[in-house]
Design a protein around this motif. Structure first.
Motif, short mmCIF file in Angstrom:
data_model
loop_
_atom_site.label_atom_id
_atom_site.label_comp_id
_atom_site.label_asym_id
_atom_site.label_seq_id
_atom_site.Cartn_x
_atom_site.Cartn_y
_atom_site.Cartn_z
N SER A 271 23.69 34.85 -19.32
CA SER A 271 24.68 33.77 -19.28
C SER A 271 25.76 34.06 -20.30
O SER A 271 25.64 34.99 -21.11
N THR A 272 26.83 33.28 -20.24
CA THR A 272 27.84 33.34 -21.28
C THR A 272 28.39 31.94 -21.50
O THR A 272 28.49 31.15 -20.55
N CYS A 273 28.70 31.63 -22.73
CA CYS A 273 29.24 30.33 -23.10
C CYS A 273 30.72 30.50 -23.38
O CYS A 273 31.11 31.29 -24.25
N ILE A 274 31.56 29.77 -22.65
CA ILE A 274 33.01 29.90 -22.78
C ILE A 274 33.61 28.53 -23.03
O ILE A 274 33.42 27.60 -22.23
N THR A 275 34.32 28.38 -24.13
CA THR A 275 34.97 27.11 -24.47
C THR A 275 36.45 27.39 -24.72
O THR A 275 36.80 28.23 -25.54
N ILE A 276 37.30 26.67 -24.02
CA ILE A 276 38.74 26.92 -24.10
C ILE A 276 39.48 25.59 -24.36
O ILE A 276 39.26 24.62 -23.62
N PRO A 277 40.34 25.53 -25.38
CA PRO A 277 41.04 24.28 -25.69
C PRO A 277 42.29 24.05 -24.84
O PRO A 277 43.42 24.13 -25.31
N ILE A 278 42.08 23.80 -23.56
CA ILE A 278 43.16 23.40 -22.66
C ILE A 278 42.69 22.15 -21.90
O ILE A 278 41.52 21.80 -21.92
N ALA A 279 43.63 21.49 -21.23
CA ALA A 279 43.32 20.20 -20.61
C ALA A 279 42.34 20.34 -19.44
O ALA A 279 41.45 19.51 -19.25
N LYS A 280 42.50 21.42 -18.65
CA LYS A 280 41.64 21.61 -17.49
C LYS A 280 41.82 23.02 -16.94
O LYS A 280 42.70 23.77 -17.40
N VAL A 281 41.01 23.37 -15.97
CA VAL A 281 41.07 24.70 -15.36
C VAL A 281 42.31 24.82 -14.48
O VAL A 281 43.01 25.84 -14.52
#
Length: 621
Positions: A271-281
């Protein structure tokens, strides 16, 4: 005799198997009665407790991170009990180490976990989700590394959560790991995420890829993004010729997308954990793909093609490795390059990435003075390591991501031009010799594999001695020209003083400057630049330049922009010793850019066209 020995071995194996089955798992019950205030309540039960004192520890490092992180600061209300809920004495003997000196056969430990930081390293809890990185969340029993582990995640219905994890589902809300190393490598997202999945044929066996996204997007958006991720997965599979064999037949992307997140990507075995500080995909799909491509490539390179220095991973201190230029740097190269092969980025888009790699290896003080192996070892300080005192990384460190990425670029182009081979050929060799058979490698092993694929030990030794152990640099201008890419000065004939600031109008430690404060504070002074040579350093405040008042970075930039190399700019500045005057002699910026021959107005030959196409065209059959 032969039959007797076979019978004895069979009985021995059966006995060992029975003993293993009889060993009861360590059990964690996880509840969230106070999620609104970022707390979880955790009960750890140890059946068949080891004799003598029990030691319990919170981790100081985390799988995929190389610096220390003091996770022990975020647990409290720690208590120990017998199976019948009689209190036991528990002593805190270090900041993250606890002792239960006297106990019975079964021991329970309860504690409160606080988590309010969503990234790939820490834990985050609120009514929208519980984002759990295991080393940041769970006490573990010292000396019981090989025992099976089970989790019970409670309050799922209360918050409308589902469980996304590489842990094995045992039914309902129970999940398991075969041992502590696997458990620590299994981040878990509890939320109302959306999921899209598909199957990939892997040499006749089907592997399931799950894309789970916790965000404010609708299902159609997630399904559309999944199609792009699926295309990227196939392009990376083509590099190695096959997928890894994922435990339980599944690989899961754990995506959390929110403006409240801290940007991160953290690889794990399945697995991989991805966190991105944007409003949505939605609307940011291509921006996200670079992170997804990098982290997925890690399922080969670092999780299975594994540096010996990281095997097994030690959760008690920083894990130092000399091989991160390969583990992270080569992954950095492929994570961006495969997006061109997959058709998501154009060659013109990619020239910016190449230019960034080349500048990092040719125009940073760290790369000029230190080898790729040495910069890899500095990860114990640089990899999101937390400290409050300023450091001099701008003048002595170059990231092993970009350092290694630039080396990968050069090796790929050299293999193509000198051997009629590719970096893909090399990566497949390393995969088959090391990763697929889970044989941890050293730098000499990587050199041996390069000698094997090129059938030229002299080339391999020369390459490693110069560019891995040494500080020599490849001829990027010559190599890029083979693909019809021009490496040239980014701002020829223009005056340049060097960088002064990280962020406009921000002070030395990153805080916003007080309104009305005079002058421009120097935040960075890089060795060799005109500013550095003039004697300005961090903490100085520039008041005037060329007789004009300087209130912000833009004012200083405008003054320099009107000048030529060789021109002098008198600067008035102040610091704690008073007011001063210095003269900055401007130079031409050393920074480079990469452009296609077409954009530069140069003729592209057939040989260059073929070279570029062979390099950057899709490899998916």
């Amino acid at each position: 005799m032969k039959k007797f020995y076979l019978l004895a071995i069979t009985l021995l194996l059966a006995t060992a198997s029975f003993a293993q089955q009889e060993q009861k798992p360590i059990f964690y019950s996880v509840s969230f009665p106070n999620a609104v205030h970022h707390e979880a309540e955790i009960v750890l039960t140890i059946p068949q407790a080891p004799s003598g004192r029990i030691l319990l520890r919170m981790s100081r490092s985390s799988a995929g991170r190389y610096a220390t992180h003091e996770f022990g600061k975020n647990i409290y209300n720690i208590k120990a009990y017998t199976q019948g809920d009689t209190s036991l004495k528990i002593n805190q003997i270090e900041g993250d180490l606890y002792e239960i000196p006297v106990h019975g056969n079964t021991v329970k430990i309860s504690y409160t976990l606080f988590g309010n930081w969503t990234d790939g390293t820490y834990a985050s809890i609120d009514p929208s989700h519980a984002h759990l990185n295991m080393p940041a969340a769970f006490l573990w029993v010292v000396g019981q590394d090989n025992r099976p582990i089970k989790f019970e995640f409670n309050d799922l219905d209360k918050y409308g959560w589902k469980v996304a994890t590489q842990l094995k589902n045992e039914g309902a809300n129970i999940y398991s790991a075969p041992n502590m190393q696997y458990m620590m490598d299994s981040p878990t997202e509890l939320s109302a995420y959306k999921i899209s999945n598909w199957q990939v044929d892997n040499n006749g066996k089907k592997e399931t890829i799950n894309l789970t996204i916790h965000s404010d997007d609708d299902q159609a958006t997630i399904d559309g993004f999944a199609k792009k991720v699926e295309r990227m997965v196939l392009e990376e599979k083509a590099v190695f010729g096959e997928l890894p064999v994922y435990d339980y037949g599944e690989y899961t992307f754990l995506g959390d997308i929110s403006l409240n997140d801290s940007g991160d990507g953290m690889e794990h075995r399945n697995s991989t954990c991805i966190t991105i500080p944007i409003a949505k995909v939605g609307g940011f799909e291509n921006r996200l793909l670079g992170v997804f491509a990098h982290e997925y490539f890690h399922s080969w390179n670092v999780k299975r093609i594994r540096p010996k220095s990281l095997e097994p991973f030690n959760f008690e201190h920083a894990n130092m490795s000399s091989e991160l230029w390969f583990a992270e740097g080569f992954t950095q190269y492929y994570g961006e390059m495969v997006l061109v092969r997959a058709g998501f980025n154009t060659v013109d888009d990619y020239t910016g990435t190449i230019g960034g790699l080349v500048n990092q290896i040719l125009n940073t003080p760290g790369a000029a003075k230190s080898s790729a192996a040495q910069m890899s070892r500095y990860s114990v300080f640089a990899d999101a390591g937390v400290s409050i005192d300023p450091n001099n990384q701008a003048n002595m460190f170059t990231s092993y991501y970009t350092y290694g990425g630039a080396i990968a670029l050069a090796l790929d182009l050299r293999l193509r031009s000198e051997f009629n081979l590719t970096l893909d050929d090399y990566m497949r060799t390393v995969w088959l010799d090391r990763g697929k058979v889970m044989k941890p490698y050293t730098i000499p092993d990587l050199q041996s594999d390069l000698a094997k694929v090129t059938k030229n030990p002299k080339f391999a030794a020369d390459f490693f001695n110069k560019y891995i152990y040494g500080i020599e640099k490849n001829n990027y201008e010559e190599l890029l020209a083979k693909a019809g890419l021009l490496l040239r000065k980014a701002a020829p004939g223009k005056g340049w003083a060097g960088p002064l600031s990280y962020n406009r109008n921000r002070g030395r430690s990153g805080e916003a400057r007080t309104a009305g404060e005079e002058g421009l504070p120097v935040q960075i002074s890089i060795i060799g630049t005109p500013v550095y040579k003039a004697g300005l350093d961090v903490g100085d405040i520039i008041l005037k330049a060329d007789g004009k008042e300087v209130k912000d970075m833009q004012a200083f930039t405008d003054i320099v922009a009107a000048k030529n190399p060789g021109d002098k700019v008198v600067v008035n500045y102040k610091n704690r010793t008073g007011e001063h005057e210095a003269t900055i002699t401007l130079e031409e910026s050393p920074y480079l850019e990469v452009v296609t021959y077409e954009k530069a107005g140069k003729e592209l030959t057939k040989a260059q066209t073929d070279f570029r196409n062979n390099w950057l065209s899709t490899k998916v059959k």
